[in-house]
Design a protein around this motif. Structure first.
Motif, short mmCIF file in Angstrom:
data_model
loop_
_atom_site.label_atom_id
_atom_site.label_comp_id
_atom_site.label_asym_id
_atom_site.label_seq_id
_atom_site.Cartn_x
_atom_site.Cartn_y
_atom_site.Cartn_z
N ILE A 776 23.81 9.10 5.64
CA ILE A 776 22.80 9.90 4.95
C ILE A 776 22.08 9.04 3.90
N LEU A 777 22.86 8.31 3.10
CA LEU A 777 22.29 7.55 1.98
C LEU A 777 21.41 6.41 2.44
N SER A 778 21.62 5.92 3.66
CA SER A 778 20.90 4.74 4.13
C SER A 778 19.60 5.07 4.85
N ARG A 779 19.26 6.33 4.97
CA ARG A 779 18.08 6.73 5.74
C ARG A 779 16.83 6.83 4.87
N HIS A 780 15.71 6.43 5.45
CA HIS A 780 14.41 6.69 4.84
C HIS A 780 13.89 8.02 5.37
N SER A 781 13.40 8.85 4.46
CA SER A 781 12.85 10.15 4.85
C SER A 781 11.43 9.98 5.39
N SER A 782 10.93 11.03 6.00
CA SER A 782 9.62 10.96 6.65
C SER A 782 8.47 10.95 5.64
N ASP A 783 8.74 11.29 4.37
CA ASP A 783 7.66 11.28 3.38
C ASP A 783 7.83 10.14 2.37
N GLU A 784 8.59 9.11 2.74
CA GLU A 784 8.84 7.99 1.83
C GLU A 784 7.54 7.28 1.48
N ILE A 785 7.44 6.89 0.21
CA ILE A 785 6.29 6.11 -0.27
C ILE A 785 6.84 4.78 -0.76
N TYR A 786 6.32 3.69 -0.21
CA TYR A 786 6.90 2.38 -0.43
C TYR A 786 6.15 1.59 -1.50
N LEU A 787 6.82 0.55 -1.98
CA LEU A 787 6.24 -0.31 -3.00
C LEU A 787 4.87 -0.81 -2.52
N GLY A 788 3.88 -0.71 -3.40
CA GLY A 788 2.51 -1.08 -3.03
C GLY A 788 1.70 0.08 -2.49
N GLN A 789 2.31 1.27 -2.43
CA GLN A 789 1.61 2.47 -1.96
C GLN A 789 1.57 3.51 -3.08
N ARG A 790 0.64 4.45 -2.97
CA ARG A 790 0.53 5.59 -3.89
C ARG A 790 0.36 6.85 -3.06
N ASP A 791 0.78 7.98 -3.63
CA ASP A 791 0.63 9.23 -2.89
C ASP A 791 -0.79 9.74 -2.90
N SER A 792 -1.63 9.19 -3.78
CA SER A 792 -3.04 9.58 -3.83
C SER A 792 -3.88 8.33 -4.05
N PRO A 793 -4.93 8.12 -3.23
CA PRO A 793 -5.79 6.96 -3.46
C PRO A 793 -6.59 7.08 -4.75
N GLU A 794 -6.68 8.29 -5.30
CA GLU A 794 -7.44 8.50 -6.52
C GLU A 794 -6.52 8.73 -7.71
N TRP A 795 -5.41 7.96 -7.76
CA TRP A 795 -4.45 8.12 -8.84
C TRP A 795 -5.04 7.77 -10.20
N THR A 796 -6.10 6.99 -10.20
CA THR A 796 -6.81 6.69 -11.44
C THR A 796 -8.28 6.51 -11.12
N ALA A 797 -9.12 6.80 -12.11
CA ALA A 797 -10.56 6.59 -11.96
C ALA A 797 -10.96 5.19 -12.38
N ASP A 798 -10.01 4.41 -12.87
CA ASP A 798 -10.29 3.07 -13.36
C ASP A 798 -10.40 2.10 -12.18
N THR A 799 -11.57 1.61 -11.90
CA THR A 799 -11.77 0.75 -10.73
C THR A 799 -11.04 -0.58 -10.87
N GLU A 800 -10.95 -1.10 -12.08
CA GLU A 800 -10.25 -2.37 -12.28
C GLU A 800 -8.75 -2.22 -12.00
N ALA A 801 -8.20 -1.10 -12.40
CA ALA A 801 -6.79 -0.84 -12.10
C ALA A 801 -6.58 -0.70 -10.60
N CYS A 802 -7.50 -0.03 -9.93
CA CYS A 802 -7.39 0.13 -8.47
C CYS A 802 -7.46 -1.22 -7.76
N LYS A 803 -8.34 -2.11 -8.24
CA LYS A 803 -8.44 -3.44 -7.63
C LYS A 803 -7.16 -4.23 -7.84
#
Length: 861
Positions: A776-803
């Motif tokens: 159980i502990l070793s499984r990745h769930s179907s909604d996993e979000i990995y390093l370098g990813q965000r759950d929303s592409p619009e997590w910030t309005a700051d374009t420099e931060a997005c870049k």
């Protein structure tokens, strides 16, 4: 936060202004797995009767009629449209329109309030405003459950995806910003309910259940010098009448209802995966026909070949009564997911990677040493700098605890070097499980567990592999601890009775290392230690704060998994106590180790230097030089660490141009003070805490937090089944000592060393339970979000931060390819070893399920 009556007219209602169209994305409760017809009908009836969902925009222009100075203008209530007539899809969120009256003179809409007058809660994902006069498109990221308005003292508020330091926040929003933080802190009193969003601290006073009897008593962890510990999230459950220091527990079958702040709960997909895999494991463990597979000795394996039958599987009837009781208490929205077919056979254990290519290579000395560098606990091995090894235990309490390993034991395995030469040339290393275990060993060995404190000395060969050259097995002196340890030293052998004893000695080392891994490296140093940072971040840093936006993805699901662990894994009689050798002393032992916890040493470079496996070297890419060049965890880890640090540095420097800006940020300073004084309050007076007076300290601290929550946890967690799913390789407990000469057990060891080995380590049913747990502990769930990813592409309005974040993601892809190339380079023997199992635990990406790779953003399992 404004009038809560959705029908009362605002002063601005009569004023003419342009219309601003908004689109709300939300998920009704009835969409989460099954169609909750009753909730849907009631919500429609609420709409017909005028009990709607009301939204009000908050302007960054000052409201002259507000009783509070500098309060932003509050627009008139507007309502979600077409709730009654819209047919919502069953597989995704739904969109609803809302139309606001707004004018250019009202300025920028920096926030909005929402009041839900429906019977049922919903999950609000976001609101987007189109063509706001003078500002264009404005986006609000919400990702929050909204319950009926009566559940809150004030309307829920959400801010735009802008980023502001406290001093840079538009003055009309500052009061709302501060008020929202006050709501999240709560009052510190009362039982917290499902809909609450309160983040608060408590000690671990919920592990025991003394009303069930003395065997269920456990010490309170945290709040004392005897048992220091990080703080956990407060639930406010009633205290026991019999012992008002202890928090009452909820029934095991009702575990999923344990309190965590509502938005910290698993998503419906994560909950579905978690429960489905848990039930699958229950099926495997409870199948009454299971013992029929092993017809020679009940509750014992007779051979390694028999162990392999676990992975062939056989279906059987299950304990329907217990399963029905569990299912009855599972939230209704998960049932559909439990019934889905994901292609896996319910009763089979997948074949662990460690035996997939070669069923016997795990027994080799080379693999034994390799797993200290590339296994599931590669964070303990140290460079040996003093010989023989010494102890830090108090000699007045524990007598002489120095090692009995001598030069004669190891000289013939040092490739012609003396011990002094080997130490001088950084060739000797040690896996030391002596001091952490010895104070508890006498008590542990009065239980069903029978084990030793161990020291393993290893030699770094010219080919880069580690050769174990001696294992010391120690027990407390039979006449008392103050007489010191009674030890025997085992040296490598392949055949005969000496070969059998050497294999057993390695098993005792694996037992100690498995317990230390689960309780210290994994639970204490990731799960428990990161929870105070989560609580403090939500209590002291506004969602508008740049550091909140930086850290929030790395806290997802952690409070929920920790609460479930307290409820069923690490509690008295929980799965950890059943399957790991310290048993009832497990968490108490972790408290003793926490006494030596140092925050700066949780960074990867700090940890490597502390253990002596690396030295500072400014000419190296990450400021350290590894003394074991072929150290897969450290090599890959430093690449990930450096990539995280570059991202954190780029991001923080966007908002903090000087050290003074760090010093003058009241939210940041309150956050760091609370982490030290409350979250890790038992460590508050330690001199090693960063002072948080410079950008360097901020960047290093945030990098460490992200490292622990993402890559470190991934390295320690997702290899549990690939390496430990085959129990002979990673036994979690041992049940007897090495047999004495002249006993029947000794003769059995001579004649049938496999059977003797299996009768020493984890029993048959313990094995199945342990394998079920690590699966159980070793499984990745179907909604996993990995390093370098965000759950929303619009997590910030700051374009420099997005870049900067995009660069972070691209760099991680490059790093992963570098790891693949290293694994294909045959020069690096430790990357695959005799078991032919490439080191993939720090690959950033992964698929769903048991993959042995992937770095989720957070401690989500």
């Amino acid at each position: 936060m404004g009038d809560r009556n959705p029908t009362k007219k605002s002063k601005y209602e009569e004023e003419n202004g342009c219309k601003v169209r908004g689109v709300v994305v939300l998920m009704k409760k009835n969409l989460l797995g099954v169609n909750d017809v009753a909730a849907s009908v009631v919500d429609r009836f609420d709409e017909i009767r005028g009990r709607k969902v009301a939204l009000r925009l908050i302007s960054t222009a000052v409201d002259p009629d507000s009783d509070e100075s500098c309060r932003g203008k509050l627009g008139k209530p507007e309502y979600l449209e077409d709730w009654v007539t819209k047919i919502t899809p069953m597989t995704s969120a739904a969109t609803y329109n809302v139309t606001f009256e707004w004018s250019k003179e009202m300025g920028y809409p920096g926030a909005f309030t929402i009041a839900n007058f429906h019977h049922s809660e919903f999950y609000l994902k976001n609101l987007t405003l189109e063509d706001v006069p003078g500002h264009g498109r404005v986006h609000f990221v919400c990702n929050s459950w909204v319950y009926h308005a009566e559940r809150y003292n004030k309307d829920r508020i959400f801010f735009t995806n802008q980023t502001y330091l406290p001093s840079q926040t538009p003055p009309p929003l500052r009061g709302y910003r501060e008020e929202e933080l006050e709501n999240l802190r709560g009052t510190g009193t009362g039982k917290l309910e499902e809909w609450d969003r309160v983040y608060d601290y408590d000690v671990y006073n919920d592990l025991g259940d003394p009303d069930k009897g003395p065997e269920h008593e456990r010490p309170i962890l945290g709040g004392s010098t005897e048992y220091p510990y990080p703080r956990r999230g407060r639930t406010g459950r009633p205290l026991l009448l019999s012992d008002p220091r202890i928090e009452s527990r909820i029934p095991l079958y009702n575990s999923l209802s344990i309190y965590v702040p509502r938005d910290e709960r698993f998503s419906h997909l994560k909950m579905s995966d978690f429960v489905a895999y848990a039930l699958k494991s229950i099926f495997q463990f409870l199948a009454p026909g299971f013992k029929d597979l092993f017809d020679k000795t009940p509750d014992e394996f007779d051979s390694f070949e028999e162990v392999l039958q676990l992975y062939d599987g056989a279906s059987a009837e299950t304990n329907v009564t217990l399963l029905e009781k569990i299912r009855h208490h599972i939230p209704v929205e998960t049932i559909k997911e439990l019934l889905r077919s994901d292609g896996e056979k319910t009763y089979n254990f997948p074949l662990p990677q460690v035996i997939r290519e070669d069923k016997d290579a795990w027994r080799s000395d080379e693999e034994f040493g390799r797993e200290m560098l590339a296994g599931i606990n590669p964070v303990v091995i140290q460079r040996l700098q003093e010989f023989p090894p010494t102890s830090k235990l108090n000699p007045e309490l524990y007598g002489r605890q120095s090692s009995k390993i001598s030069e004669e034991h190891i000289i013939h395995n040092l490739e012609g070097l003396t011990v002094a030469e080997a130490i001088r040339n950084n060739k000797l290393y040690i896996l030391d499980h002596h001091d952490s275990l010895m104070p508890y060993l006498r008590r542990i060995n009065t239980t069903a567990a029978k084990t030793y404190a161990t020291r393993t000395v290893l030699f770094l060969k010219e080919d880069g592999t580690l050769r174990p050259v001696a294992i010391e097995l120690s027990l407390p002196h039979p006449e008392g601890d103050h007489y010191g340890a009674v030890s025997r030293v085992c040296t490598p052998a392949e055949d005969g009775v000496e070969g059998a004893i050497w294999l057993l000695a390695k098993a005792y080392v694996a037992v100690d290392d498995s317990g230390y891994h689960q309780l210290i490296s994994h639970w204490l140093n990731t799960h428990a230690s990161i929870e105070p940072f989560i609580i403090a971040t939500n209590r002291q840093l506004s969602v508008l704060h740049p550091i909140h936006k930086l850290l929030q993805p790395h806290f997802r699901d952690t409070m929920n998994i920790n609460a479930l662990a307290r409820q069923s894994l690490i509690c008295a009689g929980g799965f950890v106590e059943i399957t790991v050798f310290p048993g009832k002393y497990s968490l108490e032992m972790s408290s003793m180790v926490y006494k030596d916890w140092v925050f700066p040493e949780q960074s990867l470079p700090g940890d490597l230097i502390k253990r002596g496996v690396a030295i500072k070297d400014s000419s190296c890419p990450h400021g350290v030089r590894l003394l074991i060049e072929d150290y897969p965890y450290a090599v890959d880890g430093l690449e990930i660490w450096g990539t995280i640090k570059t991202w954190v540095q780029d991001y923080c420097n966007l908002y903090y141009k000087t050290d003074e800006m760090v010093q003058e940020d009241p939210e940041l300073q309150a956050w760091w003070t609370e982490i030290r004084e409350k979250g890790h309050g038992d460590k508050k007076d330690e001199p090693w805490w960063p002072k948080m007076q410079s950008r360097k300290e901020l960047i290093e601290s945030c990098t460490t937090i992200i490292w622990v929550a993402s890559a470190l946890h991934a390295a320690l967690n997702f290899g549990q089944y690939p390496y430990g799913g085959y129990l002979p390789n990673r036994p979690a407990t041992s049940r007897r000592f090495i047999p004495d000469l002249g006993t029947p057990e000794y003769e059995e060891m001579k004649l049938n060393p496999e059977k003797a080995y299996l009768k020493t380590i984890t029993s048959q049913m313990q094995s199945v339970l342990g394998i079920s747990l690590v699966e159980i502990l070793s499984r990745h769930s179907s909604d996993e979000i990995y390093l370098g990813q965000r759950d929303s592409p619009e997590w910030t309005a700051d374009t420099e931060a997005c870049k900067a974040f995009e660069r972070f993601g691209e760099r991680l892809k490059e790093v992963e390819q570098k790891f693949i190339d290293l694994n294909n380079d045959k020069r690096w023997r430790n990357r695959s070893g005799p078991v032919k199992m490439p080191y993939t635990l720090l690959y950033p990406s992964s698929e769903i399920g048991l993959t042995g790779r992937g770095i989720p953003n957070s401690i989500s399992m």
